[in-house]
Structures are given as structure tokens and as C-alpha cells.
Scaffold this motif. Sequence first.
Motif, PDB file in Angstrom:
ATOM      1  N   MET A  40    -115.202  13.872  -0.304  1.00 43.36           N
ATOM      2  CA  MET A  40    -114.789  12.541   0.124  1.00 43.36           C
ATOM      3  C   MET A  40    -115.914  11.785   0.817  1.00 43.36           C
ATOM      4  SD  MET A  40    -111.862  12.113  -1.060  1.00 43.36           S
ATOM      5  CE  MET A  40    -111.400  10.597  -0.250  1.00 43.36           C
ATOM      6  N   MET A  41    -116.846  12.490   1.431  1.00 38.25           N
ATOM      7  CA  MET A  41    -118.000  11.816   2.011  1.00 38.25           C
ATOM      8  C   MET A  41    -118.925  11.258   0.926  1.00 38.25           C
ATOM      9  SD  MET A  41    -118.985  14.226   5.275  1.00 38.25           S
ATOM     10  CE  MET A  41    -120.337  13.172   5.828  1.00 38.25           C
ATOM     11  N   LEU A  42    -118.889  11.866  -0.236  1.00 41.49           N
ATOM     12  CA  LEU A  42    -119.677  11.346  -1.355  1.00 41.49           C
ATOM     13  C   LEU A  42    -119.005  10.173  -2.042  1.00 41.49           C
ATOM     14  CD1 LEU A  42    -120.955  14.598  -3.143  1.00 41.49           C
ATOM     15  CD2 LEU A  42    -122.294  12.979  -1.787  1.00 41.49           C
ATOM     16  N   LEU A  43    -117.694  10.025  -1.827  1.00 41.46           N
ATOM     17  CA  LEU A  43    -116.945   8.994  -2.543  1.00 41.46           C
ATOM     18  C   LEU A  43    -117.480   7.582  -2.291  1.00 41.46           C
ATOM     19  CD1 LEU A  43    -114.629   8.258  -4.395  1.00 41.46           C
ATOM     20  CD2 LEU A  43    -113.097   8.288  -2.425  1.00 41.46           C
ATOM     21  N   PRO A  44    -117.674   7.139  -1.037  1.00 37.43           N
ATOM     22  CA  PRO A  44    -118.213   5.777  -0.846  1.00 37.43           C
ATOM     23  C   PRO A  44    -119.601   5.597  -1.451  1.00 37.43           C
ATOM     24  CG  PRO A  44    -118.181   6.999   1.231  1.00 37.43           C
ATOM     25  CD  PRO A  44    -117.388   7.793   0.258  1.00 37.43           C
ATOM     26  N   LEU A  45    -120.411   6.652  -1.434  1.00 41.58           N
ATOM     27  CA  LEU A  45    -121.724   6.561  -2.062  1.00 41.58           C
ATOM     28  C   LEU A  45    -121.590   6.388  -3.569  1.00 41.58           C
ATOM     29  CD1 LEU A  45    -123.619   9.394  -0.123  1.00 41.58           C
ATOM     30  CD2 LEU A  45    -123.699   6.929   0.294  1.00 41.58           C
ATOM     31  N   ALA A  46    -120.629   7.110  -4.167  1.00 47.14           N
ATOM     32  CA  ALA A  46    -120.405   6.998  -5.602  1.00 47.14           C
ATOM     33  C   ALA A  46    -119.916   5.602  -5.973  1.00 47.14           C
ATOM     34  CB  ALA A  46    -119.393   8.046  -6.060  1.00 47.14           C
ATOM     35  N   VAL A  47    -119.023   5.046  -5.152  1.00 49.32           N
ATOM     36  CA  VAL A  47    -118.527   3.689  -5.402  1.00 49.32           C
ATOM     37  C   VAL A  47    -119.675   2.684  -5.342  1.00 49.32           C
ATOM     38  CG1 VAL A  47    -117.064   1.851  -4.497  1.00 49.32           C
ATOM     39  CG2 VAL A  47    -116.189   4.184  -4.601  1.00 49.32           C
ATOM     40  N   CYS A  48    -120.519   2.820  -4.342  1.00 51.51           N
ATOM     41  CA  CYS A  48    -121.673   1.923  -4.217  1.00 51.51           C
ATOM     42  C   CYS A  48    -122.598   2.035  -5.423  1.00 51.51           C
ATOM     43  CB  CYS A  48    -122.449   2.245  -2.937  1.00 51.51           C
ATOM     44  SG  CYS A  48    -121.587   1.839  -1.408  1.00 51.51           S
ATOM     45  N   GLY A  49    -122.878   3.265  -5.843  1.00 55.91           N
ATOM     46  CA  GLY A  49    -123.768   3.469  -6.971  1.00 55.91           C
ATOM     47  C   GLY A  49    -123.224   2.884  -8.258  1.00 55.91           C
ATOM     48  N   ALA A  64    -110.809  13.092  -5.385  1.00 55.39           N
ATOM     49  CA  ALA A  64    -110.532  11.729  -4.935  1.00 55.39           C
ATOM     50  C   ALA A  64    -109.225  11.225  -5.530  1.00 55.39           C
ATOM     51  CB  ALA A  64    -111.686  10.808  -5.328  1.00 55.39           C
ATOM     52  N   GLY A  65    -109.029  11.495  -6.815  1.00 58.01           N
ATOM     53  CA  GLY A  65    -107.805  11.043  -7.461  1.00 58.01           C
ATOM     54  C   GLY A  65    -106.570  11.665  -6.845  1.00 58.01           C
ATOM     55  N   ARG A  66    -106.624  12.959  -6.569  1.00 58.26           N
ATOM     56  CA  ARG A  66    -105.452  13.622  -5.980  1.00 58.26           C
ATOM     57  C   ARG A  66    -105.161  13.077  -4.592  1.00 58.26           C
ATOM     58  NH1 ARG A  66    -107.982  18.025  -8.417  1.00 58.26           N
ATOM     59  NH2 ARG A  66    -108.886  18.729  -6.453  1.00 58.26           N
ATOM     60  N   ILE A  67    -106.207  12.824  -3.813  1.00 54.83           N
ATOM     61  CA  ILE A  67    -105.998  12.345  -2.443  1.00 54.83           C
ATOM     62  C   ILE A  67    -105.472  10.920  -2.444  1.00 54.83           C
ATOM     63  CG2 ILE A  67    -107.215  11.720  -0.311  1.00 54.83           C
ATOM     64  CD1 ILE A  67    -109.055  14.139  -0.914  1.00 54.83           C
ATOM     65  N   VAL A  68    -106.024  10.063  -3.310  1.00 57.05           N
ATOM     66  CA  VAL A  68    -105.582   8.676  -3.366  1.00 57.05           C
ATOM     67  C   VAL A  68    -104.116   8.583  -3.776  1.00 57.05           C
ATOM     68  CG1 VAL A  68    -105.867   6.516  -4.635  1.00 57.05           C
ATOM     69  CG2 VAL A  68    -107.857   7.702  -3.754  1.00 57.05           C
ATOM     70  N   THR A  98    -118.439  -8.499 -13.976  1.00 54.40           N
ATOM     71  CA  THR A  98    -118.730  -7.426 -13.018  1.00 54.40           C
ATOM     72  C   THR A  98    -117.454  -6.767 -12.536  1.00 54.40           C
ATOM     73  OG1 THR A  98    -120.714  -8.585 -12.274  1.00 54.40           O
ATOM     74  CG2 THR A  98    -119.840  -6.878 -10.831  1.00 54.40           C
ATOM     75  N   GLY A  99    -116.423  -7.579 -12.229  1.00 58.66           N
ATOM     76  CA  GLY A  99    -115.162  -7.026 -11.739  1.00 58.66           C
ATOM     77  C   GLY A  99    -114.482  -6.128 -12.758  1.00 58.66           C
ATOM     78  N   VAL A 100    -114.428  -6.582 -13.998  1.00 57.21           N
ATOM     79  CA  VAL A 100    -113.776  -5.780 -15.046  1.00 57.21           C
ATOM     80  C   VAL A 100    -114.531  -4.471 -15.271  1.00 57.21           C
ATOM     81  CG1 VAL A 100    -113.235  -5.700 -17.511  1.00 57.21           C
ATOM     82  CG2 VAL A 100    -112.739  -7.776 -16.195  1.00 57.21           C
ATOM     83  N   LEU A 101    -115.850  -4.554 -15.357  1.00 55.62           N
ATOM     84  CA  LEU A 101    -116.638  -3.341 -15.546  1.00 55.62           C
ATOM     85  C   LEU A 101    -116.501  -2.388 -14.358  1.00 55.62           C
ATOM     86  CD1 LEU A 101    -119.939  -4.803 -17.074  1.00 55.62           C
ATOM     87  CD2 LEU A 101    -118.139  -3.544 -18.269  1.00 55.62           C
ATOM     88  N   SER A 102    -116.397  -2.950 -13.158  1.00 53.80           N
ATOM     89  CA  SER A 102    -116.256  -2.107 -11.969  1.00 53.80           C
ATOM     90  C   SER A 102    -114.922  -1.374 -11.966  1.00 53.80           C
ATOM     91  CB  SER A 102    -116.390  -2.961 -10.696  1.00 53.80           C
ATOM     92  OG  SER A 102    -117.673  -3.534 -10.597  1.00 53.80           O
ATOM     93  N   VAL A 103    -113.861  -2.075 -12.358  1.00 53.13           N
ATOM     94  CA  VAL A 103    -112.537  -1.430 -12.423  1.00 53.13           C
ATOM     95  C   VAL A 103    -112.571  -0.262 -13.413  1.00 53.13           C
ATOM     96  CG1 VAL A 103    -110.147  -1.753 -13.155  1.00 53.13           C
ATOM     97  CG2 VAL A 103    -111.239  -3.451 -11.686  1.00 53.13           C
ATOM     98  N   ILE A 104    -113.163  -0.499 -14.558  1.00 52.07           N
ATOM     99  CA  ILE A 104    -113.244   0.565 -15.568  1.00 52.07           C
ATOM    100  C   ILE A 104    -114.076   1.736 -15.051  1.00 52.07           C
ATOM    101  CG2 ILE A 104    -114.085   1.136 -17.876  1.00 52.07           C
ATOM    102  CD1 ILE A 104    -113.517  -1.784 -18.661  1.00 52.07           C
ATOM    103  N   ALA A 105    -115.213   1.423 -14.449  1.00 54.96           N
ATOM    104  CA  ALA A 105    -116.097   2.483 -13.955  1.00 54.96           C
ATOM    105  C   ALA A 105    -115.458   3.256 -12.811  1.00 54.96           C
ATOM    106  CB  ALA A 105    -117.430   1.882 -13.510  1.00 54.96           C
ATOM    107  N   LEU A 106    -114.767   2.548 -11.929  1.00 54.64           N
ATOM    108  CA  LEU A 106    -114.151   3.228 -10.783  1.00 54.64           C
ATOM    109  C   LEU A 106    -112.969   4.093 -11.195  1.00 54.64           C
ATOM    110  CD1 LEU A 106    -114.306   0.433  -8.056  1.00 54.64           C
ATOM    111  CD2 LEU A 106    -115.681   2.509  -8.199  1.00 54.64           C
ATOM    112  N   TRP A 107    -112.391   3.826 -12.351  1.00 56.45           N
ATOM    113  CA  TRP A 107    -111.321   4.693 -12.833  1.00 56.45           C
ATOM    114  C   TRP A 107    -111.847   6.118 -13.011  1.00 56.45           C
ATOM    115  CZ3 TRP A 107    -110.392   7.893 -16.954  1.00 56.45           C
ATOM    116  CH2 TRP A 107    -109.069   8.327 -17.114  1.00 56.45           C
ATOM    117  N   PHE A 108    -113.084   6.230 -13.463  1.00 54.83           N
ATOM    118  CA  PHE A 108    -113.663   7.553 -13.668  1.00 54.83           C
ATOM    119  C   PHE A 108    -114.000   8.224 -12.337  1.00 54.83           C
ATOM    120  CE2 PHE A 108    -114.461   5.460 -17.704  1.00 54.83           C
ATOM    121  CZ  PHE A 108    -114.109   6.443 -18.613  1.00 54.83           C
ATOM    122  N   VAL A 109    -114.162   7.412 -11.285  1.00 56.31           N
ATOM    123  CA  VAL A 109    -114.434   7.983  -9.968  1.00 56.31           C
ATOM    124  C   VAL A 109    -113.144   8.418  -9.295  1.00 56.31           C
ATOM    125  CG1 VAL A 109    -115.390   7.519  -7.674  1.00 56.31           C
ATOM    126  CG2 VAL A 109    -116.519   6.600  -9.707  1.00 56.31           C
TER     127      VAL A 109
END
Length: 344
Positions: A261-270, A325-329, A302-313
Motif C-alpha cells: 500500500m505504500m507503493l500504491l500512491p507511487l504507482a498512481v503517480c507513475g 490494492a483491489g481487495r482493500i479498496v 488524459t482522464g480516460v487513459l488514466s481511468v483505464i490505466a488505474l484499473w490495472f493498479v
Amino acid sequence: MSPVLMLVILAGLLAVAYGAAQSAALLRAPAGNERMREIAAAIQEGAQAYLRRQYTTIAMVGVVVLVLLAVLIGPLEAVGFLIGAILSGAAGFAGMLISVRANVRTAQAASEGLGKGLSMAFRSGAVTGMLVAGFALLGVSVYYAVLTGPLGKAPTDRDVLDSLVALGFGASLISIFARLGGGIFTKGADVGGDMVGKVEAGIPEDDPRNAATIADNVGDNVGDCAGMAADLFETYAVTTVATMFLAAILFRDDPATAAAMMLLPLAVCGVCIVTSIIGTFAVRLGRSNNIMGALYQGLIVTGVLSVIALWFVFGDGQGELAGKAGRIVRRPKFHVVNGPSGGS
């Protein structure tokens, strides 16, 4: 180093590479006629002199704080503070260097057409934005990787958390001086120039014959560009660190989950850096010559691509981070009082 953290660092490097490439393209653009270049050179000279003096003053304060942190808290925290301060200052300086060179080139491009002017202005702003995001993400992720890798610290170790907080504190110190100092400078020059130029001398507003007009433009660059860049760096870094800090606290009883979970915000930023870079290419002026429409077009892409990309996160996609992350959310209920396993 985990694969996720490596990808995050690569995303930060991609943002910096994008900024460098766009900067090179910007500097190749025509800078107008001799008179335009003369005025731009005066603004550049003033902005560089101001920022040099301001950073020298900030450095004196920063050195004192750095020594106090090293003595009273620890060397790792002092290094974190130093990283945040240096990168925040670099973001501000980069913002100033780009803005003072983009202004005259944007004016020249606008004289050739609205589309060219928009493209030059937007690409110039995107350079600063990507450099700010890249510096901030690299600062946090690389230092986190060093703390949890070569130094052998656990992700939830107090030294790791304190060092990341100190990094944000270093960024905050620079942004406060840069934002407020530049803002006070530009307002003083603006009001003084208007009073002397328009009221006393009868010179039109923003006339280059008025020396205060040059000072006003200097203030706009060091306050609204350099100061804003340092401020955005601080916001980006601090919010990322704060999210990592919360993850470490909430999941402290489960080290594996806490690390993921500490990596999660970094992954979202990336991920969002990559989608934002793609979105910049979607900003194009249409037949209607609607500037806001062109900007919204890039935002939507950018928003549409971000939604699609964040689904994989966040979703059931592949990878340990995504699964956890998915289980916790998707948990229907979560108690935070007395820790992640405590009662409500």
C-alpha cells in the motif's frame, strides 16, 4: 527493489526526459525581432539575479535547519530534507528558465497564428509541469528505494517514515520563500509601476519604457512561474509522502500489505505521468479556434487513459500490488481506531 518501484522510477525519468526534449524544441523556436529579444533579455537578467539572491538567502536558513535535523533527529532525516530542498529549488529554477525563454517565443508564435501561439504556450507549460512531477516522484521513490534497499530498512520503519516526512519539509521550506517572495516582489513592482508610469509620467500600462514594467514581468516569472513550480513540487511530494505515511500506520500489523500500500500512491503517480504525456499530444486547436476546447480535449484524453490505466493498479489485474490494492479498496467496512485491526 520491487518491479513496481522500478517502473515508478522509470516513469519519473520519462517525465524528466519529456521535459528536456520539449525544452530543446522550445529553444529552437524563433524568438522574434531584435526589439522583442532586447526586452526578453532584460526580463531574463532580472529574473536570474532575483532568483540567485533569493536562493542564496534560503540556503543560509536551510543549512541551519539541516544541521539541527542531523544533530537532533538523525542523518537520514537530514538527507531527506536536503533532497527535498534541492529538488524543490531545481523545480523552481527550471520553471523560471523555461518561462523567461518561452514568453518571447510564444509572442512570436502568436503573431503567426492562434494555433501556433497555443501550441508554444501549452508545450512550455507542460515542460515545467512534467519536470515538477518527475523531480518529485524521483525524489520520493528513489530515496524510498535506497532506504528500503541498500540500507535494509523495513518500509514501516520509523527512520523511513521520518526521512520521507523530512523530504517534504525540505520542499516546503523552499516553496514558502519562493512563492511568497516572488508574489510580494511582483505586486510591489506592479503597483509602483502603475503609480509612477500611468499617474505621474502618463506612460501606458506595461510600456517597456517604464523600468518598473520590466520589474513587474520579472516578478511574474519568479513568483508565478518559479514560485509556483516550487509550490507544486512541494504539494506533489508532500501529498505522496502523506499517503505513504497513512498506509504505513493503517496497515502496520501486516508488513506485506503495508509495503504494497505504500507503493500504491507511487504507482498512481507513475501511471498518471505516462497518461499525461500522451494527453499533451491531444491538445490541438480545431476549426472553431476554441482554446478552452483544445485544453479540454487534452484533459478528457488524459482522464480516460488514466481511468483505464488505474484499473490495472486497483483492479484484479496482474501483480501483487494490484491484487492487494483491489481487495482493500473493495472492503465494505474498515476500522481505523486503535489500528487497522482495532474496533470502531
